[in-house]
Design a protein around this motif. Sequence first.
Motif, PDB file in Angstrom:
ATOM      1  N   GLY A 277      72.186  71.412  32.299  1.00  0.00           N
ATOM      2  CA  GLY A 277      71.321  72.503  31.923  1.00  0.00           C
ATOM      3  C   GLY A 277      69.901  72.251  32.177  1.00  0.00           C
ATOM      4  N   PHE A 278      69.760  71.160  32.837  1.00  0.00           N
ATOM      5  CA  PHE A 278      68.327  70.708  33.543  1.00  0.00           C
ATOM      6  C   PHE A 278      68.172  71.047  34.861  1.00  0.00           C
ATOM      7  CE2 PHE A 278      64.334  67.923  34.120  1.00  0.00           C
ATOM      8  CZ  PHE A 278      63.840  68.377  33.008  1.00  0.00           C
ATOM      9  N   PRO A 279      67.047  71.315  35.462  1.00  0.00           N
ATOM     10  CA  PRO A 279      66.716  71.525  36.783  1.00  0.00           C
ATOM     11  C   PRO A 279      67.543  70.440  37.887  1.00  0.00           C
ATOM     12  CG  PRO A 279      64.960  72.487  35.550  1.00  0.00           C
ATOM     13  CD  PRO A 279      65.738  71.795  34.855  1.00  0.00           C
ATOM     14  N   VAL A 280      67.755  70.819  38.990  1.00  0.00           N
ATOM     15  CA  VAL A 280      67.938  69.927  40.154  1.00  0.00           C
ATOM     16  C   VAL A 280      66.630  69.251  40.592  1.00  0.00           C
ATOM     17  CG1 VAL A 280      68.766  69.605  42.569  1.00  0.00           C
ATOM     18  CG2 VAL A 280      70.147  71.013  40.827  1.00  0.00           C
ATOM     19  N   PHE A 281      66.902  67.958  40.715  1.00  0.00           N
ATOM     20  CA  PHE A 281      65.462  67.302  41.424  1.00  0.00           C
ATOM     21  C   PHE A 281      65.616  67.383  42.856  1.00  0.00           C
ATOM     22  CE2 PHE A 281      65.100  63.967  37.818  1.00  0.00           C
ATOM     23  CZ  PHE A 281      64.744  64.956  36.826  1.00  0.00           C
ATOM     24  N   SER A 282      64.455  67.316  43.671  1.00  0.00           N
ATOM     25  CA  SER A 282      64.476  67.297  45.115  1.00  0.00           C
ATOM     26  C   SER A 282      65.241  65.950  45.689  1.00  0.00           C
ATOM     27  CB  SER A 282      63.080  67.251  45.563  1.00  0.00           C
ATOM     28  OG  SER A 282      62.740  66.770  46.681  1.00  0.00           O
ATOM     29  N   LEU A 283      65.848  65.831  46.630  1.00  0.00           N
ATOM     30  CA  LEU A 283      66.364  64.863  47.266  1.00  0.00           C
ATOM     31  C   LEU A 283      65.383  63.950  47.513  1.00  0.00           C
ATOM     32  CD1 LEU A 283      68.923  63.031  47.988  1.00  0.00           C
ATOM     33  CD2 LEU A 283      68.895  64.321  50.291  1.00  0.00           C
ATOM     34  N   LYS A 284      64.333  64.256  48.331  1.00  0.00           N
ATOM     35  CA  LYS A 284      63.395  63.128  48.653  1.00  0.00           C
ATOM     36  C   LYS A 284      62.563  62.573  47.420  1.00  0.00           C
ATOM     37  CE  LYS A 284      62.547  65.222  53.423  1.00  0.00           C
ATOM     38  NZ  LYS A 284      61.553  65.867  54.258  1.00  0.00           N
ATOM     39  N   SER A 285      62.381  63.345  46.372  1.00  0.00           N
ATOM     40  CA  SER A 285      61.832  62.875  45.264  1.00  0.00           C
ATOM     41  C   SER A 285      62.532  61.934  44.566  1.00  0.00           C
ATOM     42  CB  SER A 285      61.449  64.151  44.412  1.00  0.00           C
ATOM     43  OG  SER A 285      60.462  64.924  44.737  1.00  0.00           O
ATOM     44  N   ILE A 286      63.949  62.105  44.559  1.00  0.00           N
ATOM     45  CA  ILE A 286      64.855  61.151  43.936  1.00  0.00           C
ATOM     46  C   ILE A 286      64.628  59.702  44.582  1.00  0.00           C
ATOM     47  CG2 ILE A 286      67.191  60.503  43.754  1.00  0.00           C
ATOM     48  CD1 ILE A 286      67.889  63.624  43.168  1.00  0.00           C
ATOM     49  N   GLN A 287      64.929  59.995  45.971  1.00  0.00           N
ATOM     50  CA  GLN A 287      64.580  58.695  46.739  1.00  0.00           C
ATOM     51  C   GLN A 287      63.278  58.002  46.781  1.00  0.00           C
ATOM     52  OE1 GLN A 287      65.511  60.626  50.736  1.00  0.00           O
ATOM     53  NE2 GLN A 287      67.697  60.019  50.184  1.00  0.00           N
ATOM     54  N   ALA A 288      62.515  58.947  46.622  1.00  0.00           N
ATOM     55  CA  ALA A 288      60.790  58.181  46.323  1.00  0.00           C
ATOM     56  C   ALA A 288      60.743  57.498  45.017  1.00  0.00           C
ATOM     57  CB  ALA A 288      59.737  59.160  46.449  1.00  0.00           C
ATOM     58  N   LEU A 289      61.025  58.218  43.833  1.00  0.00           N
ATOM     59  CA  LEU A 289      61.194  57.519  42.583  1.00  0.00           C
ATOM     60  C   LEU A 289      62.046  56.258  42.715  1.00  0.00           C
ATOM     61  CD1 LEU A 289      60.054  57.663  39.889  1.00  0.00           C
ATOM     62  CD2 LEU A 289      62.148  59.265  39.111  1.00  0.00           C
ATOM     63  N   GLN A 290      63.139  56.277  43.154  1.00  0.00           N
ATOM     64  CA  GLN A 290      63.902  55.119  43.014  1.00  0.00           C
ATOM     65  C   GLN A 290      63.236  54.088  43.984  1.00  0.00           C
ATOM     66  OE1 GLN A 290      67.442  55.131  41.226  1.00  0.00           O
ATOM     67  NE2 GLN A 290      66.530  53.166  41.184  1.00  0.00           N
ATOM     68  N   LYS A 291      62.668  54.506  44.928  1.00  0.00           N
ATOM     69  CA  LYS A 291      62.146  53.280  45.786  1.00  0.00           C
ATOM     70  C   LYS A 291      60.836  52.578  44.759  1.00  0.00           C
ATOM     71  CE  LYS A 291      58.977  52.690  49.818  1.00  0.00           C
ATOM     72  NZ  LYS A 291      58.742  53.649  51.126  1.00  0.00           N
ATOM     73  N   ILE A 292      60.125  53.276  44.019  1.00  0.00           N
ATOM     74  CA  ILE A 292      59.109  52.810  43.156  1.00  0.00           C
ATOM     75  C   ILE A 292      59.776  52.055  42.164  1.00  0.00           C
ATOM     76  CG2 ILE A 292      57.395  53.447  41.423  1.00  0.00           C
ATOM     77  CD1 ILE A 292      56.962  56.145  42.914  1.00  0.00           C
ATOM     78  N   ILE A 293      60.878  52.327  41.488  1.00  0.00           N
ATOM     79  CA  ILE A 293      61.600  51.505  40.589  1.00  0.00           C
ATOM     80  C   ILE A 293      62.146  50.276  41.029  1.00  0.00           C
ATOM     81  CG2 ILE A 293      63.553  51.660  38.964  1.00  0.00           C
ATOM     82  CD1 ILE A 293      63.139  54.745  38.561  1.00  0.00           C
ATOM     83  N   ASN A 294      62.879  50.555  42.286  1.00  0.00           N
ATOM     84  CA  ASN A 294      63.346  49.154  42.721  1.00  0.00           C
ATOM     85  C   ASN A 294      62.455  48.112  43.180  1.00  0.00           C
ATOM     86  OD1 ASN A 294      65.785  50.603  42.537  1.00  0.00           O
ATOM     87  ND2 ASN A 294      65.985  51.171  44.703  1.00  0.00           N
ATOM     88  N   LYS A 295      61.325  48.560  43.866  1.00  0.00           N
ATOM     89  CA  LYS A 295      60.280  47.431  44.297  1.00  0.00           C
ATOM     90  C   LYS A 295      59.076  47.082  43.008  1.00  0.00           C
ATOM     91  CE  LYS A 295      60.106  49.116  49.083  1.00  0.00           C
ATOM     92  NZ  LYS A 295      59.956  47.605  49.566  1.00  0.00           N
ATOM     93  N   THR A 296      59.099  47.755  42.021  1.00  0.00           N
ATOM     94  CA  THR A 296      58.145  47.228  40.941  1.00  0.00           C
ATOM     95  C   THR A 296      59.022  46.988  39.589  1.00  0.00           C
ATOM     96  OG1 THR A 296      57.762  49.560  39.851  1.00  0.00           O
ATOM     97  CG2 THR A 296      56.420  48.997  42.019  1.00  0.00           C
ATOM     98  N   ASP A 297      60.060  47.600  39.188  1.00  0.00           N
ATOM     99  CA  ASP A 297      60.775  47.508  37.860  1.00  0.00           C
ATOM    100  C   ASP A 297      59.780  48.135  36.924  1.00  0.00           C
ATOM    101  OD1 ASP A 297      62.968  46.770  36.576  1.00  0.00           O
ATOM    102  OD2 ASP A 297      62.220  44.758  36.036  1.00  0.00           O
ATOM    103  N   ALA A 298      59.210  48.886  37.256  1.00  0.00           N
ATOM    104  CA  ALA A 298      58.278  49.791  36.145  1.00  0.00           C
ATOM    105  C   ALA A 298      58.829  50.542  35.247  1.00  0.00           C
ATOM    106  CB  ALA A 298      57.223  50.460  37.057  1.00  0.00           C
ATOM    107  N   THR A 299      58.345  50.507  34.166  1.00  0.00           N
ATOM    108  CA  THR A 299      58.922  51.306  32.913  1.00  0.00           C
ATOM    109  C   THR A 299      58.417  52.779  33.107  1.00  0.00           C
ATOM    110  OG1 THR A 299      58.638  49.612  31.306  1.00  0.00           O
ATOM    111  CG2 THR A 299      58.770  51.926  30.534  1.00  0.00           C
TER     112      THR A 299
END
Length: 210
Positions: free
Chosen positions: A79-101
């Motif tokens: 029931g929640f909107p679809v995320f943009s594929l490019k935005s998904i990849q970009a956010l995962q990149k941030i998480i992977n490289k920084t381990d940020a909360t």
Amino acid sequence: MEQITSSYILDYLKNNEIHLASTHAKLCTPIIRRMCQKMWYIIRFGEIKLCDDMYVLLDIDGVMVPAQSWKRPEFLQDGFPVFSLKSIQALQKIINKTDATLVLTTSHKSIYSISEWKDIFKLRGISVSALDRLTANDLNLSRKEEILQWYNSGGHSDDQIVIIDDDKSLHALPFDMKQNLVMTSPMVRLTDELADDAISILKAGALAPA
């Protein structure tokens, strides 16, 4: 004031025969630029503090989901909107490289529990280990006011923070915090280039205000 870039700094050092002897392993262009801006405007700043705690203050609409008021978004089975594929990849990149909360600032933040939010991200292919959210906005604060409340009440002055949002009110953030803002376009959303900016900000270290 000239634009401070890595190439500008290296050229300056070379042309003036200055030996680079960095005292901070994490010191990089964003924090150097911030220091130069403060000196340019004769603003005193305190010591530079580095901390292992990293936070991504994340909006959803206009960052992960296109903000198109004239068009109904596509939804997944939760029931929640679809995320943009490019935005998904970009956010995962941030998480992977920084381990940020991730700290959710979206207006939807209180609708779902933390566990439900993790499921929302997981269904869209984003692996999130540390997730939090701002408190419920019962006082109808602006996004800027909500973030400042979180920052001031949570003792985050020594933490490394990046704010990813499309809310124009955030341009009115205090000078120090505004340097940690990555502003997205509601139609373009979070991109790989903006992800790199966010990573640079997080790895630059915290600049303690005077």
